[in-house]
Structure formats: C-alpha cells, structure tokens
Scaffold this active site. Structure first.
Site, PDB file in Angstrom:
ATOM      1  N   GLY A  69       0.641  -1.201   0.060  1.00  0.00           N
ATOM      2  CA  GLY A  69      -0.071  -0.023   0.063  1.00  0.00           C
ATOM      3  C   GLY A  69       0.763   1.227  -0.139  1.00  0.00           C
ATOM      4  N   ASN A 150      -6.926   4.473   9.161  1.00  0.00           N
ATOM      5  CA  ASN A 150      -6.415   3.387   9.833  1.00  0.00           C
ATOM      6  C   ASN A 150      -6.236   3.472  11.326  1.00  0.00           C
ATOM      7  OD1 ASN A 150      -4.515   5.279   8.904  1.00  0.00           O
ATOM      8  ND2 ASN A 150      -2.880   3.925   9.812  1.00  0.00           N
ATOM      9  N   GLN A 178      -7.509   0.118   4.370  1.00  0.00           N
ATOM     10  CA  GLN A 178      -8.233  -0.400   5.496  1.00  0.00           C
ATOM     11  C   GLN A 178      -9.647  -0.598   4.941  1.00  0.00           C
ATOM     12  OE1 GLN A 178      -7.114  -1.086   8.460  1.00  0.00           O
ATOM     13  NE2 GLN A 178      -5.175  -0.416   7.957  1.00  0.00           N
ATOM     14  N   SER A 198      -3.669  -3.062  -0.296  1.00  0.00           N
ATOM     15  CA  SER A 198      -2.491  -3.956   0.316  1.00  0.00           C
ATOM     16  C   SER A 198      -2.851  -5.317   0.658  1.00  0.00           C
ATOM     17  CB  SER A 198      -1.879  -3.089   1.319  1.00  0.00           C
ATOM     18  OG  SER A 198      -0.573  -3.783   2.054  1.00  0.00           O
ATOM     19  N   HIS A 200      -1.634  -7.714   2.840  1.00  0.00           N
ATOM     20  CA  HIS A 200      -1.615  -8.152   3.986  1.00  0.00           C
ATOM     21  C   HIS A 200      -2.783  -7.574   5.028  1.00  0.00           C
ATOM     22  CE1 HIS A 200       0.450  -4.945   6.429  1.00  0.00           C
ATOM     23  NE2 HIS A 200       0.777  -4.628   5.209  1.00  0.00           N
ATOM     24  N   CYS A 324       3.032   1.934  11.006  1.00  0.00           N
ATOM     25  CA  CYS A 324       4.048   2.543  10.204  1.00  0.00           C
ATOM     26  C   CYS A 324       4.610   3.853  11.046  1.00  0.00           C
ATOM     27  CB  CYS A 324       3.314   3.296   8.928  1.00  0.00           C
ATOM     28  SG  CYS A 324       2.933   1.859   8.062  1.00  0.00           S
TER      29      CYS A 324
END
Length: 380
Positions: A69, A150, A178, A198, A200, A324
């Site tokens: 992402g 997120n 998300q 993304s 995962h 992150c």
C-alpha cells in the site's frame, strides 16, 4: 492469545496460501520470459490482474502491482502529479492521511515546488464537502482522501467528494487499504479515479499491493527498468503474491456484505461496554460512519503504552495506532487533527478485528480493557 491488531496486519488465509503454492513451486517462471515456463507464470499474473479488476469494477489494464500500500500511495500521489505538472502544481489532501500520502505530498512540495492544501476535518475525522470544494483550484492536479482511516476508523463520504472533484476536473485518489475488507470498492461506486490496496490487510501476503488507476490518466513511473506493468512500474512481478492478493480480495468481497453487518453490531456492543465501564473513556472517530473492524479510544489519565502492556498480560494484543509510526514518541497527527489534546492523544488504544471475530472474543476483550485501564489508572 487474542490478536486484535488486524489493522496493522492480518494472518494469511489458508485459501490464499493454497492459491499461491503452485507459483512458489512448479510454476516458478519469470512472467516476462518468452518461453513456456515464463508464459505459464504470465498467465497466472494476468488472471490475478483480471480478478482484481473485476472486484474494483475496472479494466485489467488499469491494475498496477506494487510492493504494498505504501508504494501504491507513492505511485498515485507522485506519479499522477508529476505526469500533470504542465497543468499545475497544487495538491489537496486531508490531515489524517497515511504517512505514505502525506510524505509524498511533502516530497512534491520540497523538491518540485508544489503547493499542498490540507483540508481540515471535524472532531470525528470527516471532511466537510464544502471545505473540500473550496480547496480545489484551476491548478489542482490531484486530490487524495483516505477512504477509511487506519487509526480511528472514520469513513469518508467519497461519493460526495468524488462528485465535487469530477465537476472541478480534478482526479481523486483514495487510499482504500483499510476499507478493502469492509466497504464496496468499485471505482465508479466510490467516485474515484485511483485506488490503493495492500494484500496483508485483508488476509493476503505482505509485500504486495495494487494501484488501480483509470487508463486515461497519465502516470509517471517511480521505478524504471524493464518496463513491466505496461511501463508503470518496472521490476519482475511477484506472481505468487499477486495471486494471493487476488484470492484474498475475492474472499473478502464475497464475505463483506454479511460480515460488515455482523461485525459492526459486535463492534457497537464492545464500544458501548468500554465507554460504560471505563470512567473517562472517549471514543475516537465517527460513532456511526466508521469501519466495522475498528474500535479506538483515548483513556485520559493513563499511559496508552502501559494499557497496551497490561492488555497483553491479559492475553489481548492491540496497538496505539498506525504500525507505520511505531516507535515515535510524538502524539498521533490523526488524533491532533481531530482536536484531541497532545497529552490525551498519547493514551490512545486501537483494537481491530477480522470478519471472523466472535461475540465471546470481544466480550473477553472488553473485560480485559476494563481491567487494564483500572490497573494503570488506579482509579477503581
């Protein structure tokens, strides 16, 4: 252990692992190679591209595979802006964007002379469409607004924002990382021109992402080399991971209608109990327009990190917010943007769920939260 940090990463689903396995073993070729081994891998890659495009309501040629992402956001913000630099150097974002969007915008400001307008959000994290419209200018080349945050789970009214952007002739990108497991993702349905995903975050593997971008929009590549991904992102494609992402996305989309309703009801029950039984607890994000899988709080008078440690001692794994930004001692920019005081922002706790979470698990988690905050605050 009860793992409730799925907004950071989710476990890879068994169906995804099984779909990936042939491309990690027998069908191992380079998809750019012009022989039967490479062509078999290329066929798997193209099938994954088509399946993802079907979920997103776009063409297979509009799908660009990335490393995740973060890269997809970088490619959208930098690539679309630089390709349109002849039309202007103005961007519009919100103050609660993922770091990948915010820092990409700052890069364009510092190195390419772009001006960045940050549209404010209200106390729940929502953008007022009138404020968004006022921020757009004749020289605006891109707006980027996250579909769902997120950290606090707030869902934006992208349909309204997309209509405004379209009327102004401004492409709209959304980070839907998300949102992918919980909200409809069609580009037309959302009213956006580009969308980042993304793997995962929805039961797929790490190291794979997608930027879906309408073919009519010019896109300057960030990674140059062999011209893979129709020249939009060079480098040998990760075929197994692309197949895994396609499988995870299809599974999530099939489960989404029922899962969103069921988990949303469990989330509301969980939030209500925490707010009722923890003195001073405050919900962060919008009380209604929020992802089913995120419950986020601040607990004034405590330490968020201490609460997280207490929760883990009680068998519940969660987080204070964005993975992150892990390791930073600074208050979350998202929480500051919605008006939470810095000292209170550092008491944040986020619990995030998958579609398979049960009522018993969330009842147990609520009991753990109550006990953990009691232990840290020493108020009961």
């Amino acid at each position: 252990m009860l793992y409730l940090d799925n907004a950071a990463t989710t476990p890879v689903r068994r169906e995804v692992l099984e779909a990936m396995w042939p491309y990690l073993t027998s069908t191992f070729g380079n998809p750019s190679s012009h022989h039967t081994v490479g062509e078999a891998a290329a066929a798997g890659l193209q099938d994954a591209r088509r399946r993802i495009a079907d979920v997103l309501g776009t063409r297979a040629g509009d799908i660009v595979f990335t490393s995740g992402g973060t890269e997809a956001d970088n490619l959208a913000v930098k690539g679309l802006s630089l390709a349109a630099i002849h039309r202007g150097r103005h961007l519009v974002i919100s103050p609660i964007e993922h770091e990948a969007v915010a820092e990409s915008a700052d890069y364009l400001r510092r190195l390419h002379g772009f001006e960045v307008t940050t549209v404010s959000v209200d106390g729940t994290g929502r953008i007022d469409p009138a404020d968004f419209a006022a921020a757009l200018r004749p020289d605006t080349v891109l707006a980027s607004v996250m579909a769902a945050n997120n950290e606090i789970g707030t869902v934006q009214d992208l349909t309204a924002l997309g209509g405004i952007a379209r009327s102004a002739g401004v492409p709209l990108h959304t980070d839907a990382v998300q949102a992918a497991a919980w909200l409809p993702l069609g580009l037309d349905r959302l009213g956006v021109d580009a969308l980042s995903l993304s793997g995962h975050k929805l039961g797929g593997p790490k190291g794979i992402g997608v930027l879906a971008v309408r073919g009519a929009l010019p896109l300057e590549p960030l990674v140059h080399g062999g011209g893979q991904e129709r020249g939009k992102r060079s480098g040998t494609e990760n075929v197994a991971a692309a197949v895994g992402l396609a499988t995870a996305l299809e599974l999530a989309e099939a489960e989404r209608p029922d899962a969103s309703v069921r988990v949303g009801a469990l989330r509301d029950r969980f939030i209500s109990r925490v707010l009722r039984e923890v003195p001073g607890a405050r919900l962060t994000g919008h009380p209604e327009h929020r992802l089913p899988g995120i419950a986020s709080f601040v607990f004034p008078g405590t330490s968020g990190e201490a609460v997280l440690l207490e929760l883990e001692q009680r068998g519940v794994v969660s987080s204070s917010g964005s993975a992150c930004a892990a390791g930073s001692d600074d208050p979350s920019p998202v929480l500051l943007a919605i008006g939470i005081e810095p000292v209170v922002a550092q008491t944040a706790v986020r619990l995030s769920f998958t579609a398979s979470v049960s009522q018993q698990e969330l009842d147990d988690a609520a009991s753990a939260v109550v006990a953990a905050v009691d232990s840290v605050a020493g108020i009961r």
